[in-house]
Design a protein around this motif. Structure first.
Motif, PDB file in Angstrom:
ATOM      1  N   SER A  46      10.716 -12.101   3.986  1.00 38.26           N
ATOM      2  CA  SER A  46      10.663 -11.402   5.208  1.00 38.26           C
ATOM      3  C   SER A  46       9.486 -10.381   5.427  1.00 38.26           C
ATOM      4  O   SER A  46       8.913  -9.909   4.724  1.00 38.26           O
ATOM      5  CB  SER A  46      11.880 -10.403   5.380  1.00 38.26           C
ATOM      6  OG  SER A  46      11.983  -9.575   4.309  1.00 38.26           O
ATOM      7  N   ALA A  47       9.175 -10.264   6.715  1.00 35.61           N
ATOM      8  CA  ALA A  47       7.950  -9.351   6.932  1.00 35.61           C
ATOM      9  C   ALA A  47       8.285  -8.012   6.634  1.00 35.61           C
ATOM     10  O   ALA A  47       9.227  -7.456   6.856  1.00 35.61           O
ATOM     11  CB  ALA A  47       7.772  -9.498   8.694  1.00 35.61           C
ATOM     12  N   PRO A  48       7.410  -7.360   6.186  1.00 34.22           N
ATOM     13  CA  PRO A  48       7.438  -6.060   5.920  1.00 34.22           C
ATOM     14  C   PRO A  48       7.906  -5.206   6.938  1.00 34.22           C
ATOM     15  O   PRO A  48       7.410  -5.187   8.015  1.00 34.22           O
ATOM     16  CB  PRO A  48       6.016  -5.343   5.287  1.00 34.22           C
ATOM     17  CG  PRO A  48       5.283  -6.855   4.919  1.00 34.22           C
ATOM     18  CD  PRO A  48       5.876  -7.513   5.963  1.00 34.22           C
ATOM     19  N   GLN A  49       8.933  -4.248   6.719  1.00 34.35           N
ATOM     20  CA  GLN A  49       9.325  -3.239   7.501  1.00 34.35           C
ATOM     21  C   GLN A  49       9.319  -1.858   7.338  1.00 34.35           C
ATOM     22  O   GLN A  49       9.328  -1.764   6.081  1.00 34.35           O
ATOM     23  CB  GLN A  49      10.702  -3.596   7.947  1.00 34.35           C
ATOM     24  CG  GLN A  49      11.066  -4.845   8.598  1.00 34.35           C
ATOM     25  CD  GLN A  49      12.618  -5.153   9.122  1.00 34.35           C
ATOM     26  OE1 GLN A  49      13.319  -4.455   8.365  1.00 34.35           O
ATOM     27  NE2 GLN A  49      12.870  -5.837   9.830  1.00 34.35           N
ATOM     28  N   PHE A  50       8.806  -0.891   8.063  1.00 33.95           N
ATOM     29  CA  PHE A  50       8.803   0.607   7.756  1.00 33.95           C
ATOM     30  C   PHE A  50      10.219   1.129   7.991  1.00 33.95           C
ATOM     31  O   PHE A  50      10.655   1.324   9.124  1.00 33.95           O
ATOM     32  CB  PHE A  50       7.627   0.983   8.466  1.00 33.95           C
ATOM     33  CG  PHE A  50       7.262   2.502   8.502  1.00 33.95           C
ATOM     34  CD1 PHE A  50       6.927   2.850   7.094  1.00 33.95           C
ATOM     35  CD2 PHE A  50       7.767   3.455   9.304  1.00 33.95           C
ATOM     36  CE1 PHE A  50       6.390   4.068   6.800  1.00 33.95           C
ATOM     37  CE2 PHE A  50       7.515   4.834   8.874  1.00 33.95           C
ATOM     38  CZ  PHE A  50       7.058   5.264   7.752  1.00 33.95           C
TER      39      PHE A  50
END
Length: 258
Positions: free
Chosen positions: A176-180
């Motif tokens: 999954s795309a990195p999330q902040f």
């Protein structure tokens, strides 16, 4: 793209490679788990055969030089291999799925080398003689370790230590795309893992010269590591991280951000 990546993940040979990578990730995580448990005993001086204050004594200058070299070796590996530029180069030679596991394994091996070769410096800097106060300080140190450990689960413990990457690869599942995110502790300090380590290193009922050296150099490295890490985070998350850095303190809760 890494030369190890393939567009034909269903080919049996590639499945075997992914299984080997998965087992490698498991082994790296086991090595980390053993190392961090040993680290607690090493720093606190309990339960392990060699602690920060035990072992064959050396002349003061020799002990100082050897210990500084051991700490520096770990710091260089830990910082260089964590940088985005190094990862981009490194994954030309190793599969992306095991990049993090390899980082974790190298860090664990260097810490084990440090524990093995550490030279005690037994001169006492301070000692708390009151047993009740000493016990309280020891509990604070344990809380520091616990704070650091639980902080890893607030973000993504298994990604941080490489297990998620090898599992995704084995399952042919895209990452999954990195999330902040800023869960719980991260709302009060930007780096609760590092804060936990600092507490654990400095909360000592009996502080020797060797322990003080370890705590001081480790703290200096942590601060330097934060500077380098935050450059990468700003590059990755941009204005979102800049705003977070302005809003939340680096290490000391509720202090004006720095």
């Amino acid at each position: 793209m890494s030369q190890f990546q393939s567009t034909n993940p269903g080919i049996p040979g590639f499945r075997i490679v992914k299984l080997i990578a998965f087992l490698y990730g498991i082994a790296a995580y086991i090595a980390f788990s053993f190392t961090i448990l040993y680290a607690i005993g090493f720093v606190m001086g309990v339960f392990v055969p060699k602690t920060i204050d035990t072992g064959a004594e050396s002349p003061d200058v020799e002990a100082l030089v050897v210990n500084l070299l051991l700490l520096s070796l770990f710091a260089v590996q830990h910082s260089v291999m964590a940088r985005r530029q190094f990862k981009a180069w490194w994954t030309k030679f190793v599969p992306r799925s095991i990049e993090r596991s390899t980082y974790v394994l190298f860090a664990s091996l260097l810490l084990l080398l440090l524990f093995w070769q550490w030279r005690p410096m037994p001169a006492v800097v301070w000692q708390i003689d009151n047993p009740d106060i000493a016990a309280i300080v020891a509990v604070i140190a344990l809380l520091g370790w616990g704070f650091a450990f639980t902080s890893t689960f607030l973000i993504n413990h298994f990604e941080l230590f490489g297990l998620q990457q090898v599992t995704n690869s084995l399952a042919d599942r895209a990452a999954s795309a990195p999330q902040f995110r800023t869960p719980l502790y991260y709302r009060f300090v930007r780096h609760p893992i590092y804060l936990g380590f600092i507490i654990a290193f400095w909360a000592a009922p009996r502080m020797t010269a060797g322990h003080l050296l370890f705590a001081a150099v480790s703290t200096a490295y942590i601060v330097l590591g934060i500077v380098l890490e935050e450059r990468d985070l700003v590059e990755q998350f941009g204005e979102e991280y800049r705003a977070y850095r302005q809003r939340v303190a680096m290490l000391i809760p509720w202090r004006k951000s720095a």
